[in-house]
Design a protein around this motif. Structure first.
Motif, PDB file in Angstrom:
ATOM      1  N   UNK A 159       0.010   4.713  -7.540  1.00 53.42           N
ATOM      2  CA  UNK A 159      -1.299   5.116  -7.014  1.00 53.42           C
ATOM      3  C   UNK A 159      -1.267   5.221  -5.491  1.00 53.42           C
ATOM      4  N   UNK A 160      -0.507   4.349  -4.837  1.00 50.56           N
ATOM      5  CA  UNK A 160      -0.425   4.383  -3.377  1.00 50.56           C
ATOM      6  C   UNK A 160       0.207   5.681  -2.899  1.00 50.56           C
ATOM      7  N   UNK A 161       1.315   6.063  -3.522  1.00 44.59           N
ATOM      8  CA  UNK A 161       1.992   7.295  -3.077  1.00 44.59           C
ATOM      9  C   UNK A 161       1.192   8.540  -3.446  1.00 44.59           C
ATOM     10  N   UNK A 162       0.523   8.492  -4.590  1.00 44.48           N
ATOM     11  CA  UNK A 162      -0.371   9.599  -4.931  1.00 44.48           C
ATOM     12  C   UNK A 162      -1.531   9.688  -3.941  1.00 44.48           C
TER      13      UNK A 162
ATOM     14  N   UNK B 227       2.982  -3.878 -15.440  1.00 39.72           N
ATOM     15  CA  UNK B 227       2.028  -2.770 -15.303  1.00 39.72           C
ATOM     16  C   UNK B 227       1.556  -2.640 -13.859  1.00 39.72           C
ATOM     17  N   UNK B 228       1.261  -3.778 -13.219  1.00 35.05           N
ATOM     18  CA  UNK B 228       0.831  -3.738 -11.815  1.00 35.05           C
ATOM     19  C   UNK B 228       1.953  -3.250 -10.913  1.00 35.05           C
ATOM     20  N   UNK B 229       3.185  -3.691 -11.201  1.00 39.94           N
ATOM     21  CA  UNK B 229       4.329  -3.299 -10.377  1.00 39.94           C
ATOM     22  C   UNK B 229       4.583  -1.800 -10.433  1.00 39.94           C
TER      23      UNK B 229
ATOM     24  N   UNK C 207      11.863  -4.750  -3.131  1.00 38.58           N
ATOM     25  CA  UNK C 207      12.310  -6.028  -2.578  1.00 38.58           C
ATOM     26  C   UNK C 207      11.308  -7.140  -2.897  1.00 38.58           C
ATOM     27  N   UNK C 208      10.042  -6.855  -2.694  1.00 39.11           N
ATOM     28  CA  UNK C 208       9.023  -7.863  -2.969  1.00 39.11           C
ATOM     29  C   UNK C 208       8.925  -8.202  -4.447  1.00 39.11           C
ATOM     30  N   UNK C 209       9.010  -7.195  -5.313  1.00 39.16           N
ATOM     31  CA  UNK C 209       8.911  -7.437  -6.759  1.00 39.16           C
ATOM     32  C   UNK C 209      10.081  -8.274  -7.273  1.00 39.16           C
ATOM     33  N   UNK C 210      11.278  -8.016  -6.742  1.00 30.63           N
ATOM     34  CA  UNK C 210      12.433  -8.831  -7.143  1.00 30.63           C
ATOM     35  C   UNK C 210      12.210 -10.284  -6.739  1.00 30.63           C
TER      36      UNK C 210
ATOM     37  N   UNK D 232       1.700 -10.079   0.039  1.00 30.82           N
ATOM     38  CA  UNK D 232       0.241  -9.952  -0.027  1.00 30.82           C
ATOM     39  C   UNK D 232      -0.238  -8.844   0.908  1.00 30.82           C
ATOM     40  N   UNK D 233       0.364  -8.789   2.096  1.00 24.48           N
ATOM     41  CA  UNK D 233       0.021  -7.717   3.033  1.00 24.48           C
ATOM     42  C   UNK D 233       0.401  -6.355   2.448  1.00 24.48           C
ATOM     43  N   UNK D 234       1.582  -6.267   1.845  1.00 22.71           N
ATOM     44  CA  UNK D 234       2.036  -4.997   1.271  1.00 22.71           C
ATOM     45  C   UNK D 234       1.091  -4.541   0.159  1.00 22.71           C
ATOM     46  N   UNK D 235       0.689  -5.468  -0.704  1.00 22.67           N
ATOM     47  CA  UNK D 235      -0.240  -5.118  -1.785  1.00 22.67           C
ATOM     48  C   UNK D 235      -1.545  -4.602  -1.201  1.00 22.67           C
ATOM     49  N   UNK D 236      -2.066  -5.298  -0.180  1.00 20.67           N
ATOM     50  CA  UNK D 236      -3.310  -4.869   0.463  1.00 20.67           C
ATOM     51  C   UNK D 236      -3.150  -3.467   1.045  1.00 20.67           C
ATOM     52  N   UNK D 237      -2.024  -3.200   1.697  1.00 20.54           N
ATOM     53  CA  UNK D 237      -1.772  -1.903   2.303  1.00 20.54           C
ATOM     54  C   UNK D 237      -1.646  -0.809   1.241  1.00 20.54           C
ATOM     55  N   UNK D 238      -0.955  -1.118   0.155  1.00 20.04           N
ATOM     56  CA  UNK D 238      -0.797  -0.146  -0.925  1.00 20.04           C
ATOM     57  C   UNK D 238      -2.133   0.195  -1.572  1.00 20.04           C
ATOM     58  N   UNK D 239      -2.957  -0.800  -1.780  1.00 20.95           N
ATOM     59  CA  UNK D 239      -4.277  -0.542  -2.368  1.00 20.95           C
ATOM     60  C   UNK D 239      -5.103   0.344  -1.443  1.00 20.95           C
TER      61      UNK D 239
END
Length: 577
Positions: free
Chosen positions: A190-193, A182-184, A158-161, A30-37
């Motif tokens: 989008x985060x890396x862009x 699609x989200x994965x 790692x998280x997606x697996x 959840x933290x990673x998703x928040x950070x990526x967004x």
């Protein structure tokens, strides 16, 4: 209130280290998703990233949330290291060891970033936000950008697996899978862009001396001496982590040595297969080590019961089920102490058992998927076999025991069919239809079917001997064999299509099998099959019977003991040669 307490007690009783690791992993993801967004806001502007990180920090640095987050991080990392020690066999599906390796590499990749940001803030009051970090990555030390990119990819994969392993057995997963995929893909892209776009903007702005005076001050990024201290701390922690992994690997070696010195035990699979393994391995790990097929949907996580085995003989010397194993067995309604989970049972003495679920099922359409066989009319021999007394068997046994015995019977029948060139085609309850002649001439197909009937008797005899301690009466069967022109092709709808044969010859074989009950014999063979196979007129007793759906009576051959069919066919083949 009592009901709530009971539910909580059941939940705690069924909680294992894997469940705790899962909960901690979900918090971290959840933290990673928040950070990526937040990173993805860089596609708008650096100002948008700064505005987003304000709310990100406001939530994750709220004291109760911070305590939960860091506790989850420490517990998850600790359990990951413990999993490296605990796991004795790595030959699972490729995604599972990959997930473990990625998880163990995350602390190494993230250490410098966490120390530089979080500890820098705590010790020296540094306020490193997006402008400072992007200036470091894109201007001062571009090599650090690649390290950060690898960290993002590793953490996300790692998280997606882990999320996949958690959700794949949920009922909604099939419907949700396309959206999750699609989200994965979109979120990390989008985060890396966003990082790239934000970095380009910061690199362009940093040419202005005023920007550097405003955004790269000592208060924000610290002095050289302060950063050296942070680097030493980071380097020390990295070396300590490498040391910890080394200790774990050394402990694995010591354990393996002790287990081998402690003696080897024999595991017998009930089908003639026996392997020798050191004490301490679970039954499922032993199967994987020796390439013995063993059903396990959850990959040995004790989240399903498909790896269940039934112990043969005395089970009093076995270790008691763990809380997690007992919880799973109770959930599936198994109160029989001889039934255990193969992924959890670590025997310390020789053990014999049967698998309750076969690791794979023969495909009904294995021979019929080619376009050349769809809609064909050809001569086939149909063999119907049915297990006698299965209803009475089910009345006096546990459901899984009944399924186990029926599966063993069908496995014995299928083995005989395959050994003699036939193809198991349909399984209906405790009965099976087998087809002969898909790749053979009519004469050969008839002989194969007759020899398969003899083989069924031999394999069922072996099964009766194997289960003699558990059967009040031996397993009996009835067989009907008839040949003729049929239509073969794919029958069904969408994902439920099977290759089968349709026609009068198939129906007659089924009715001949029913007649074995009234004629008190093991098999009824049509005279058509006897004649095509080339057997002599006087080899088998003849009888005329009325077939439902036919106006004229039919000549059949009654076989009291199917074992004699193999001798008769062999004699005919020798005479023809």
């Amino acid at each position: 209130m009592a009901s709530l307490q009971t539910r909580l007690a059941d939940l705690l009783h069924g909680t294992s280290a894997r469940q705790i690791r899962l909960v901690c992993g979900v918090i971290l993801f959840t933290y990673v998703v928040s950070h990526f967004l937040n990173h993805a806001l860089g596609n708008i502007s650096v100002e948008a990233m700064e505005a987003g990180v304000y709310y990100h920090v406001l939530f994750w640095q709220f004291l109760p949330v911070t305590i939960v987050f860091y506790a989850a991080a420490l517990i998850h990392a600790g359990l990951g290291v413990f999993a490296l020690y605990q796991r004795r066999e790595f030959r699972w599906k490729a995604a599972e060891p990959l997930q473990l390796v990625l998880g163990l590499s995350i602390p190494l990749l993230v250490m410098a970033h966490v120390i530089g940001i979080r500890l820098g803030l705590t010790l020296y009051g540094h306020e490193k936000l997006y402008p400072q970090e992007l200036y470091l990555f894109f201007v001062l030390a571009p090599a650090r950008l690649w390290q950060m990119t690898i960290l993002l990819v590793v953490a996300w994969v790692h998280g997606c697996i882990g999320i996949y392993f958690w959700l794949r057995m949920k009922t909604f997963f099939t419907r949700a899978a396309p959206y999750l995929l699609a989200a994965a893909v979109l979120i990390p892209t989008l985060a890396m862009l966003g990082i790239y776009q934000g970095g380009r903007s910061v690199a362009a702005d940093s040419d202005d001396a005023d920007w550097r005076k405003t955004n790269y001050t000592r208060e924000q990024v610290g002095t050289v001496a302060e950063n050296k201290v942070l680097d030493r701390i980071s380097g020390g922690l990295v070396m300590g982590y490498f040391g910890l992994l080394g200790i774990v690997l050394l402990a694995r070696g010591v354990r393996a040595l002790r287990e081998r010195r402690g003696g080897m035990i024999a595991l017998s699979y009930g089908n003639g297969k026996t392997v020798r393994v050191p004490k301490g391995l679970s039954v499922l790990e032993a199967s994987l080590r020796h390439n013995v097929p063993h059903a396990s949907v959850c990959g040995g996580r004790a989240r399903c019961s498909t790896c269940r085995i039934r112990i043969i003989g005395d089970h009093a010397a076995l270790p008691e089920p763990s809380q997690r194993e007992a919880f799973v067995l109770t959930r599936v309604g198994s109160n029989d102490p001889s039934i255990r989970l193969a992924c959890q049972l670590r025997p310390t003495c020789d053990l014999s058992f049967f698998q309750l679920f076969m690791p794979q099922t023969l495909a009904a359409n294995a021979q019929g998927s080619s376009p050349a066989r769809i809609g064909q009319e050809r001569y086939l021999v149909s063999l119907f076999v049915d297990m006698r007394g299965s209803t009475q068997l089910a009345e006096k046994r546990l459901p899984f025991d009944t399924v186990f015995i029926v599966n063993r019977f069908l496995a014995a029948v299928s083995q005989a069919v395959l050994e003699n060139g036939g193809q198991p085609n349909q399984f209906v309850g405790d009965g099976m239809l087998a087809l002969f002649g898909l790749t053979a001439s009519p004469e050969a197909a008839c002989r194969q079917a007759l020899k398969a009937a003899a083989g069924i008797a031999v394999h069922v005899d072996e099964l009766n001997q194997l289960l003699s301690h558990d059967l009040r009466q031996p397993i009996r069967f009835g067989i009907g064999i008839h040949g003729g022109e049929v239509i073969i092709g794919d029958i069904g709808y969408r994902d439920h299509i099977v290759f089968t044969a349709l026609g009068d010859a198939v129906n007659v074989a089924a009715r001949l099998q029913d007649m074995t009950k009234t004629l008190a014999c093991e098999a009824v063979v049509s005279d058509e099959v006897r004649l095509t196979a080339g057997l002599a007129e006087d080899t088998l007793p003849q009888q005329e019977v009325a077939i439902r759906g036919r106006d004229e009576p039919m000549v059949v051959r009654v076989v009291a003991d199917t074992r004699q069919l193999s001798t008769l066919v062999d004699g005919t083949e020798r005479a023809a040669a």
